[in-house]
Write an enzyme that holds these catalytic residues in place. Structure first.
Site, short mmCIF file in Angstrom:
data_model
loop_
_atom_site.label_atom_id
_atom_site.label_comp_id
_atom_site.label_asym_id
_atom_site.label_seq_id
_atom_site.Cartn_x
_atom_site.Cartn_y
_atom_site.Cartn_z
N SER A 83 0.82 -0.82 -0.35
CA SER A 83 0.00 0.00 0.21
C SER A 83 0.67 1.28 0.20
O SER A 83 0.30 1.96 -0.94
CB SER A 83 -1.04 -0.13 0.93
N ASP A 84 1.94 1.38 0.88
CA ASP A 84 2.29 2.19 0.55
C ASP A 84 3.69 2.53 0.58
O ASP A 84 3.74 4.01 -0.83
CB ASP A 84 3.29 2.77 2.34
N CYS A 85 3.93 1.91 -0.66
CA CYS A 85 5.11 1.18 -2.00
C CYS A 85 3.54 2.36 -3.05
O CYS A 85 3.97 3.32 -4.05
CB CYS A 85 5.20 0.29 -2.67
#
Length: 630
Positions: free
Chosen positions: A357-359
């Site tokens: 998700s954060d990538c």
């Protein structure tokens, strides 16, 4: 299948020769790079043993180190092992590795019944509900346990059996060792419920499963595990989710057929895990290409020198566009415990295939920022449809309860299942849950996306941001900090939280959480103007400065960025001046910044070494300082 097809018809010997083209295995060093986990019970610079010594020592022996080699290092390591009850006190994961090698016994391992993988979906702890790292680790472990795989008893194995136990190997009471764990490694003790489960499985379930017709279940469950492992291997182009699963799968496929295709394909991807670092060849959990690229890109953009670095930004833009995952896993992926991946980014590259998700959020942020620049500088813009797919994935991972976002898959609101954590060394590994840093990254990217593409799912995105902001506001600690799960630790979490709150329009003047967060950062600045936090903060969950209140340049950059995003330059610029002077004076003649303490972390008891952090974050902080202060 990409590289898989290139290996059809290639012999195992040929694949070995490709691996052997890398530096000789005898010279391979145990080291750190990017996402390599390290034991957190060891202070920086302190040379002491820890419960991983049996694994490290045996790895060195397998690689050719003599029993008394290493200028006394092997002797000291063996003494530490024997002084701590021998290898019988190694944690459960180590027990399994030693058993497969032949220097431990399956009777001394707690049961990992493969039948777990064929239980009905109504079962309260179904494999589909496990955290992806947990299930992909215990999946091959269950296969090895179910088949009682053990290697040949060679002269080296026989010697090791004598070296790492205080009593003769054949006299060890293996059953009593199942829950034996050295106190230096026992970070997460077994719960009473878990001990009851282990004893039930060991004394009742396992003996019953040896007899017909129950024995048929074992064969069926092992077939299911093989199916799951094959799917996982193919979907990740034989990289698997990470180094632990890969090593376990390689043992499984060797046991199935040492000359089989699966083992050859896995062997060919071993170089993806090797890295030449300053201290020699090392192994890492998996690559961090996307993660490094997205932060380096934002750091360069922050400098306002985009024309000078146009070639670099153009290449980064191309890489991010090409590395986006453009399809879901193949077939009926839900039956294989996988989720959507279309439009996402992995931590490393497309081959890895596990959406993060954060990538995804930070890659989306980069593409949005680059879309504001002339194509003569950064190249053609990405198709909007690809951005929309990324947003779909981010919204998919939001918890309707807390408003926070998970990392790989939708959160499972069953925290009680953490009582079943069998690892002993790590925390929070059983089910997927929300985390601060991914939540913060997603909020920042959704705010920017809503600004650039105001017509796409506008109300849904605004509602998601509104609910998402609740998560950092409600998870702030009493001293004004935030606990960061993926970095060390309070400085890391506070930077990300302030970045998200600032992006959502929260300021020092109108938001109590921002005000408290800023005051926390200012209170931790040391005399010379920097910040430095010890890895001990992660495991103790108490802010702990580095010994001597030393400065760490990466952590100083995080604190600076958090302060600047919340308007510190307009209130009192002195703390920023002092920190900036430190960063400038620390830079070396070639532009590099020195490597200091490791600053990444996860599972509360492991550190992660991101080699590029030492340059990315000081550059980012100096860029923001140049824009806001200079």
């Amino acid at each position: 299948m990409g590289r898989k097809d290139e290996l059809d018809g290639v012999s195992t010997e040929t694949v070995y020769s490709r691996i052997n083209a890398y530096p000789n295995q005898q010279t391979l060093k145990l080291g750190l790079r990017d996402t390599t986990p390290v034991d957190l019970t060891q202070e920086e610079g302190e040379d002491k043993g820890n419960g991983k010594t049996p694994i490290h020592g045996e790895a060195l022996r397998i690689l050719g180190e003599g029993k008394n080699g290493g200028d006394g290092a092997m002797d000291r390591g063996r003494k530490w092992i024997l002084d701590h009850d021998g290898a019988t006190s190694i944690p459960s994961w180590g027990k399994l590795y030693l058993t497969v090698l032949g220097v431990y016994d399956w009777e001394g391992c707690n049961p990992l019944p493969p039948e777990f993988w064929i239980i009905p979906s109504i079962f309260p702890f179904h494999p589909a509900e496990m955290w992806c790292y947990c299930r992909t680790t215990y999946m091959p472990m269950s296969y090895l346990y179910g088949k009682r795989i053990q290697g040949p008893i060679t002269s080296l194995v026989s010697s090791l059996r004598k070296e790492i136990y205080p009593i003769p190997f054949e006299h060890v009471n293996w059953n009593k060792q199942r829950n034996n764990c050295c106190k230096e490694d026992l970070y997460y003790p077994h719960s009473f419920l878990q001990d009851v489960l282990w004893h039930t499985l060991h004394y009742i379930t396992e003996p019953v499963l040896k007899y017909w017709p129950f024995s048929k279940l074992r064969g069926k469950s092992l077939d299911k595990i093989v199916e799951l492992m094959r799917y996982e291997s193919q979907e990740t182009r034989y990289m698997t989710i990470g180094c632990i699963e890969k090593s376990l799968q390689m043992m499984c496929w060797w046991a199935e057929n040492p000359n089989g295709d699966e083992f050859k394909y896995h062997l060919a991807r071993v170089p993806d895990y090797l890295w030449i670092a300053e201290d020699g060849m090392t192994m890492h959990s998996f690559g961090s290409q996307v993660w490094d690229c997205i932060f380096a890109t934002q750091a360069i953009i922050s400098s306002n020198m985009t024309e000078e670095y146009a070639d670099c930004l153009r290449k980064a833009h191309f890489y991010l566009k090409e590395s986006q995952i453009k399809q879901n896993p193949s077939g009926d992926f839900t039956r294989m415990y996988r989720h959507i991946t279309n439009g996402t980014w992995a931590f490393s590259d497309q081959d890895h295939g596990w959406a993060v998700s954060d990538c995804t959020a930070e890659a989306l942020m980069c593409l949005l920022l680059l879309s504001n620049m002339p194509k003569e500088i950064v190249g053609e813009k990405v198709d909007n449809a690809r951005l929309y797919e990324a947003v779909n994935f981010l919204l998919y991972l939001q918890s309707p309860i807390s408003g926070g976002f998970a990392v790989w898959e939708p959160p499972i609101p069953k925290p009680f299942l953490q009582l079943l954590n069998p690892s002993e060394m790590f925390a929070d590994i059983v089910v997927e849950k929300e985390h601060l840093e991914p939540s913060a990254c997603i909020i920042v990217s959704l705010v920017e996306f809503n600004r650039v593409h105001p017509r796409h799912r506008k109300k849904e995105i605004e509602l998601s941001i509104f609910n998402g902001i609740r998560y950092p506001e409600e998870t702030q600690w009493h001293d004004g900090s935030w606990y960061g799960y993926w970095g060390i630790c309070f400085l890391y979490g506070t930077f990300f939280a302030l970045r998200a709150l600032s992006a959502a329009g929260k300021t020092y003047e109108n938001n109590e959480a921002v005000c408290k967060g800023v005051k926390f950062l200012l209170s931790k600045q040391n005399e010379e103007g920097g910040w430095g936090e010890s890895h001990l903060s992660c495991s103790t969950e108490v802010y702990t400065p580095l010994d001597g209140n030393r400065t760490n340049l990466v952590q100083t950059s995080w604190a600076m960025l958090g302060l600047m995003l919340c308007g510190q330059a307009d209130r009192d610029v002195t703390p920023l001046h002092k920190a900036t002077k430190l960063l400038i004076n620390a830079q070396m003649d070639n532009g590099d910044f020195p490597q200091q303490e490791i600053t990444g972390a996860w599972m509360k008891n492991c550190t992660l070494h991101f080699a590029q952090y030492r340059n990315i974050f000081p550059l980012w902080a100096l860029g923001e300082y140049r824009k806001r202060v200079w």
